[in-house]
Design a protein around this motif. Structure first.
Motif, short mmCIF file in Angstrom:
data_model
loop_
_atom_site.label_atom_id
_atom_site.label_comp_id
_atom_site.label_asym_id
_atom_site.label_seq_id
_atom_site.Cartn_x
_atom_site.Cartn_y
_atom_site.Cartn_z
N LEU A 1 -12.68 8.73 -17.56
CA LEU A 1 -13.87 8.83 -16.72
C LEU A 1 -13.57 9.28 -15.29
O LEU A 1 -14.29 10.12 -14.75
CB LEU A 1 -14.63 7.50 -16.70
CG LEU A 1 -15.98 7.51 -16.01
CD1 LEU A 1 -16.92 8.52 -16.67
CD2 LEU A 1 -16.60 6.13 -16.02
N THR A 2 -12.52 8.78 -14.68
CA THR A 2 -12.20 9.14 -13.29
C THR A 2 -11.95 10.64 -13.18
O THR A 2 -12.51 11.31 -12.30
CB THR A 2 -10.98 8.35 -12.79
OG1 THR A 2 -11.25 6.96 -12.92
CG2 THR A 2 -10.67 8.67 -11.34
N GLU A 3 -11.12 11.17 -14.07
CA GLU A 3 -10.83 12.61 -14.05
C GLU A 3 -12.09 13.41 -14.38
O GLU A 3 -12.34 14.46 -13.79
CB GLU A 3 -9.70 12.94 -15.04
CG GLU A 3 -9.29 14.39 -15.05
CD GLU A 3 -8.69 14.87 -13.74
OE1 GLU A 3 -8.83 16.09 -13.46
OE2 GLU A 3 -8.09 14.08 -12.99
N PHE A 4 -12.88 12.90 -15.31
CA PHE A 4 -14.12 13.57 -15.71
C PHE A 4 -15.06 13.68 -14.51
O PHE A 4 -15.62 14.75 -14.24
CB PHE A 4 -14.78 12.81 -16.85
CG PHE A 4 -16.05 13.44 -17.36
CD1 PHE A 4 -16.01 14.51 -18.23
CD2 PHE A 4 -17.29 12.96 -16.96
CE1 PHE A 4 -17.18 15.10 -18.69
CE2 PHE A 4 -18.46 13.53 -17.41
CZ PHE A 4 -18.40 14.62 -18.29
N LYS A 5 -15.24 12.59 -13.76
CA LYS A 5 -16.11 12.60 -12.58
C LYS A 5 -15.61 13.61 -11.55
O LYS A 5 -16.40 14.35 -10.96
CB LYS A 5 -16.16 11.21 -11.94
CG LYS A 5 -17.02 10.23 -12.68
CD LYS A 5 -17.01 8.88 -11.96
CE LYS A 5 -17.90 7.87 -12.63
NZ LYS A 5 -17.89 6.57 -11.93
N LYS A 6 -14.30 13.63 -11.35
CA LYS A 6 -13.70 14.55 -10.37
C LYS A 6 -13.99 16.00 -10.77
O LYS A 6 -14.42 16.80 -9.94
CB LYS A 6 -12.19 14.30 -10.31
CG LYS A 6 -11.45 15.22 -9.39
CD LYS A 6 -9.97 14.91 -9.45
CE LYS A 6 -9.18 16.05 -8.84
NZ LYS A 6 -7.76 15.94 -9.13
N GLN A 7 -13.79 16.32 -12.04
CA GLN A 7 -14.01 17.68 -12.52
C GLN A 7 -15.49 18.06 -12.44
O GLN A 7 -15.83 19.19 -12.08
CB GLN A 7 -13.49 17.85 -13.95
CG GLN A 7 -12.01 17.66 -14.11
CD GLN A 7 -11.20 18.69 -13.35
OE1 GLN A 7 -11.59 19.83 -13.21
NE2 GLN A 7 -10.06 18.27 -12.84
N CYS A 8 -16.38 17.13 -12.79
CA CYS A 8 -17.82 17.40 -12.73
C CYS A 8 -18.27 17.66 -11.30
O CYS A 8 -19.10 18.54 -11.05
CB CYS A 8 -18.61 16.25 -13.34
SG CYS A 8 -18.58 16.23 -15.14
N LYS A 9 -17.71 16.90 -10.38
CA LYS A 9 -18.06 17.09 -8.97
C LYS A 9 -17.64 18.49 -8.50
O LYS A 9 -18.40 19.17 -7.83
CB LYS A 9 -17.40 16.01 -8.12
CG LYS A 9 -17.85 15.99 -6.69
CD LYS A 9 -17.30 14.80 -5.94
CE LYS A 9 -17.88 14.76 -4.54
NZ LYS A 9 -17.44 13.60 -3.80
N GLU A 10 -16.43 18.90 -8.90
CA GLU A 10 -15.95 20.24 -8.53
C GLU A 10 -16.83 21.34 -9.11
O GLU A 10 -17.05 22.36 -8.47
CB GLU A 10 -14.50 20.44 -9.01
CG GLU A 10 -13.48 19.70 -8.21
CD GLU A 10 -12.07 19.88 -8.74
OE1 GLU A 10 -11.82 20.80 -9.56
OE2 GLU A 10 -11.19 19.09 -8.33
N MET A 11 -17.32 21.14 -10.34
CA MET A 11 -18.11 22.17 -11.03
C MET A 11 -19.61 22.03 -10.77
O MET A 11 -20.40 22.85 -11.22
CB MET A 11 -17.87 22.10 -12.56
CG MET A 11 -16.45 22.34 -12.98
SD MET A 11 -16.00 24.07 -13.00
CE MET A 11 -16.83 24.62 -14.47
N GLY A 12 -20.03 20.97 -10.07
CA GLY A 12 -21.43 20.77 -9.74
C GLY A 12 -22.29 20.35 -10.93
O GLY A 12 -23.46 20.72 -11.00
N VAL A 13 -21.72 19.58 -11.85
CA VAL A 13 -22.45 19.13 -13.03
C VAL A 13 -23.04 17.75 -12.76
O VAL A 13 -22.33 16.83 -12.36
CB VAL A 13 -21.52 19.07 -14.27
CG1 VAL A 13 -22.24 18.47 -15.47
CG2 VAL A 13 -20.99 20.45 -14.60
N THR A 14 -24.34 17.60 -12.98
CA THR A 14 -25.00 16.30 -12.86
C THR A 14 -24.97 15.63 -14.23
O THR A 14 -25.30 16.27 -15.23
CB THR A 14 -26.46 16.48 -12.40
OG1 THR A 14 -26.45 17.19 -11.15
CG2 THR A 14 -27.13 15.12 -12.21
N PHE A 15 -24.60 14.36 -14.25
CA PHE A 15 -24.50 13.64 -15.51
C PHE A 15 -24.75 12.16 -15.28
O PHE A 15 -24.70 11.68 -14.15
CB PHE A 15 -23.12 13.84 -16.15
CG PHE A 15 -22.01 13.22 -15.34
CD1 PHE A 15 -21.56 11.94 -15.63
CD2 PHE A 15 -21.45 13.90 -14.28
CE1 PHE A 15 -20.55 11.36 -14.87
CE2 PHE A 15 -20.44 13.33 -13.52
CZ PHE A 15 -20.00 12.06 -13.82
N VAL A 16 -25.01 11.46 -16.35
CA VAL A 16 -25.16 10.00 -16.33
C VAL A 16 -24.30 9.45 -17.47
O VAL A 16 -24.31 10.02 -18.56
CB VAL A 16 -26.63 9.58 -16.52
CG1 VAL A 16 -26.76 8.07 -16.63
CG2 VAL A 16 -27.49 10.11 -15.40
#
Length: 191
Positions: free
Chosen positions: A71-86
């Motif tokens: 999850l931590t790495e996933f959040k970091k990558q999503c933030k870099e790519m601008g992906v909104t998720f829950v």
């Protein structure tokens, strides 16, 4: 909108079943679930904002599962790519259900690929580290995670080698491959 706890629980069970069986849920069910979750008080301010972002537009949503340790790495990558998720934690396992906009699936696939690359690099680095430690202790690699001592070892030498590996952060199992006499063995260390 589902206001009461029982309706929310039924909706959550339906969502988990759909995720487990790879079914696509009707968008309004997912929207209701996310909106109910936002009102439940079980989400952070950041989580509520993400839910509002996902549900404000009338666009299809999708979901995937990831392991909680990712999850931590996933959040970091999503933030870099601008992906909104829950994310929602599955209480019976170490997985998380991730809800996201269907239109961002390509970005999410890139993120998953990048995370796999990072994990593979970490595994390679760890394998090299273990290999270096084992060869410095005069062990020969006989299989991917199996090392064998060239010489016959006493019980004390086996214990000492195991303790040395533990000091260096290497978890291992010792397998006696041959008993020479009461206190001498041929052993393998499986790491």
């Amino acid at each position: 909108m589902y206001q009461d706890k029982e309706a929310y629980l039924q909706l959550w069970k339906l969502t988990k079943m759909a995720v487990n069986y790879g079914l696509k849920l009707r968008k309004n069910i997912v929207m209701d679930l996310l909106k109910t979750l936002a009102k439940s008080g079980n989400t952070t301010k950041e989580g509520k904002k993400a839910i509002e972002e996902l549900t404000k537009e009338d666009k299809p949503l999708s979901m995937i599962k990831i392991k909680q340790k990712e999850l931590t790495e996933f959040k970091k990558q999503c933030k870099e790519m601008g992906v909104t998720f829950v994310t929602m934690k599955d209480s019976r396992s170490d997985t998380m259900t991730v809800f996201f906009k269907e239109e961002e699936r390509a970005k999410l696939e890139k993120i998953i690929d990048k995370m796999e690359e990072i994990a593979n690099k970490k595994d390679e680095i760890e394998e090299k580290r273990i290999y270096d430690i084992m060869t410095n202790l005069n062990f020969k690699q006989i299989d991917k995670n199996v090392y064998q001592q060239e010489q016959i070892m006493s019980a004390e030498q086996v214990a000492s080698a195991k303790k040395e590996l533990e000091k260096k952060g290497v978890k291992s199992d010792v397998v006696v491959t041959e008993v020479i006499d009461d206190n001498r063995y041929k052993v393998e260390f499986r790491v």
